[in-house]
Design an enzyme around this catalytic site. Structure first.
Site, PDB file in Angstrom:
ATOM      1  N   HIS A  17       0.822  -1.158   0.112  1.00 12.84           N
ATOM      2  CA  HIS A  17       0.097  -0.181  -0.174  1.00 12.84           C
ATOM      3  C   HIS A  17       0.955   1.540   0.092  1.00 12.84           C
ATOM      4  CE1 HIS A  17      -3.731   2.188   1.421  1.00 12.84           C
ATOM      5  NE2 HIS A  17      -3.009   2.955   1.672  1.00 12.84           N
ATOM      6  N   GLU A  18       1.853   1.734   0.754  1.00 13.63           N
ATOM      7  CA  GLU A  18       2.815   2.688   0.734  1.00 13.63           C
ATOM      8  C   GLU A  18       3.493   2.254  -0.475  1.00 13.63           C
ATOM      9  OE1 GLU A  18       2.241   4.849   2.729  1.00 13.63           O
ATOM     10  OE2 GLU A  18       0.954   3.339   4.198  1.00 13.63           O
ATOM     11  N   HIS A  72       1.806   4.339  -2.949  1.00  9.92           N
ATOM     12  CA  HIS A  72       1.692   5.485  -2.763  1.00  9.92           C
ATOM     13  C   HIS A  72       3.282   6.900  -3.346  1.00  9.92           C
ATOM     14  CE1 HIS A  72      -2.199   6.617  -0.821  1.00  9.92           C
ATOM     15  NE2 HIS A  72      -2.262   5.433   0.308  1.00  9.92           N
ATOM     16  N   ASP A 107      -7.678   7.244   2.547  1.00 15.37           N
ATOM     17  CA  ASP A 107      -7.927   7.999   1.517  1.00 15.37           C
ATOM     18  C   ASP A 107      -8.505   8.386   0.595  1.00 15.37           C
ATOM     19  OD1 ASP A 107      -4.850   7.378   1.440  1.00 15.37           O
ATOM     20  OD2 ASP A 107      -4.845   5.131   0.554  1.00 15.37           O
TER      21      ASP A 107
HETATM   22 ZN    ZN Z   1      -3.010   5.258   2.257  1.00 16.31          ZN
END
Ligand code: ZN
Length: 310
Positions: A86-87, A90, A162
């Site tokens: 997930h990170e 980003h 988000d």
């Molecule tokens: Zn996120």
């Protein structure tokens, strides 16, 4: 200048560059900065240091901005992996969008309500947001979810915050900032500032049902096209995505320079153990926009398994 005032009577290490902290704390009040310096002093005292160094200030800033690290929160390997991808998503999207703030730090150490954080550092104090930058921010926010979808073939609650922020930004673009070509430079939904009533209840509608539908469509359009941009970036940079996630799982925290190395396909080398957080031997700098919370269900321990003693 305010930081200088609050550190006047504080012994500072030779490596301290206050301007870096200042750059990462736009919008902080004098009281916030004073709090930051006090926290830094506590960090220094805890390590029996006689002076506050840059690392203490950096840690204090992270704490003030993002909440306390929750190392006691035990995550399963699956959750760690999900958070890492997930990170990494980003980060990858942020790195591939021109004109976005540089990535400052990315971590999968839980903090406050977040399971992981990707921080960006603005190059200048910015109050004004261009349409391009707003769109890029939405794509950046979508990076986490798209990475989870592409690699893990799943959707988790981790992207909830988000998505909320992206939708909110798109709504403001359309309704407040006149950034929709279809609707033009008008505002919609004048706000009655009756905050005591709570939330949107008092928002009066000054437009027709038909306009309401157009607004909804425009918001959806903005979010969806940036979701597609994010997905495209993640899809075409999958090697970098896997490398970033692997490095996060190994080191837990990466700084901007290390992120660049990994994206260039280089191996990062560093002696420091994974327990060291927040800059270490690398020059720590300041942060601003905290992105990518992965709020946990019920606002506490979340989906983590029954906490075991660490
Ligand atoms: Zn996120």
């Amino acid at each position: 200048e305010i930081l200088k005032v609050h550190t006047r009577k504080t012994p500072l290490g030779a490596d301290v560059i206050l301007s870096k902290i200042a750059r990462g704390t736009p919008g902080f009040s004098g009281a916030d900065l004073e709090n930051l310096v006090n926290e830094a002093a506590l960090f220094a005292a805890r390590s029996d240091k006689k002076v506050i160094d840059q690392h203490d200030l950096e840690q204090a800033k992270d704490k003030v901005i993002m909440g306390v690290e929750r190392k006691s929160l035990v995550l399963t390997d699956v959750e760690k992996r999900t958070t890492a991808y997930h990170e990494a998503g980003h980060t990858l999207v942020g790195k591939n969008l021109p004109g976005t703030d540089p990535i400052h730090k990315v971590t999968i150490i839980p903090r406050g309500m977040a399971l992981g954080v990707t921080q960006t550092l603005p190059n200048e104090d910015r109050v004004n947001l261009s349409k391009d930058r707003a769109e890029n921010t939405i794509a950046f926010l979508m990076g986490g979810r798209t990475a989870e979808e592409i690699v893990l073939n799943q959707q988790t609650t981790g992207a909830g915050n988000d998505i909320e922020r992206a939708t909110d930004l798109a709504r403001r673009m359309v309704c407040e900032w006149g950034m929709s070509e279809v609707l033009g430079p008008l505002t919609f939904g004048g706000k009655e500032e009756q905050i005591f009533l709570g939330r949107d209840i008092s928002q009066h509608r000054d437009y027709s049902e038909q306009t309401a539908q157009t607004i909804d469509r425009e918001i959806r359009d903005i979010v969806e096209r940036n979701y597609r941009r994010a997905k495209e970036i993640v899809r075409t940079n999958q090697k970098a995505l896997h490398d970033l996630a692997a490095a996060l799982l190994e080191h837990e925290t990466l700084d901007g320079e290390e992120v660049d190395q990994i994206i260039r396909g280089e191996k990062i080398t560093r002696p420091r153990p994974s327990e060291t957080v927040g800059g270490g031997s690398n020059p720590p700098t300041a942060v601003a926009a905290v992105t990518t919370e992965s709020p946990v269900k019920g606002g506490g321990g979340g989906p983590a398994p029954a906490p075991l003693p660490a």
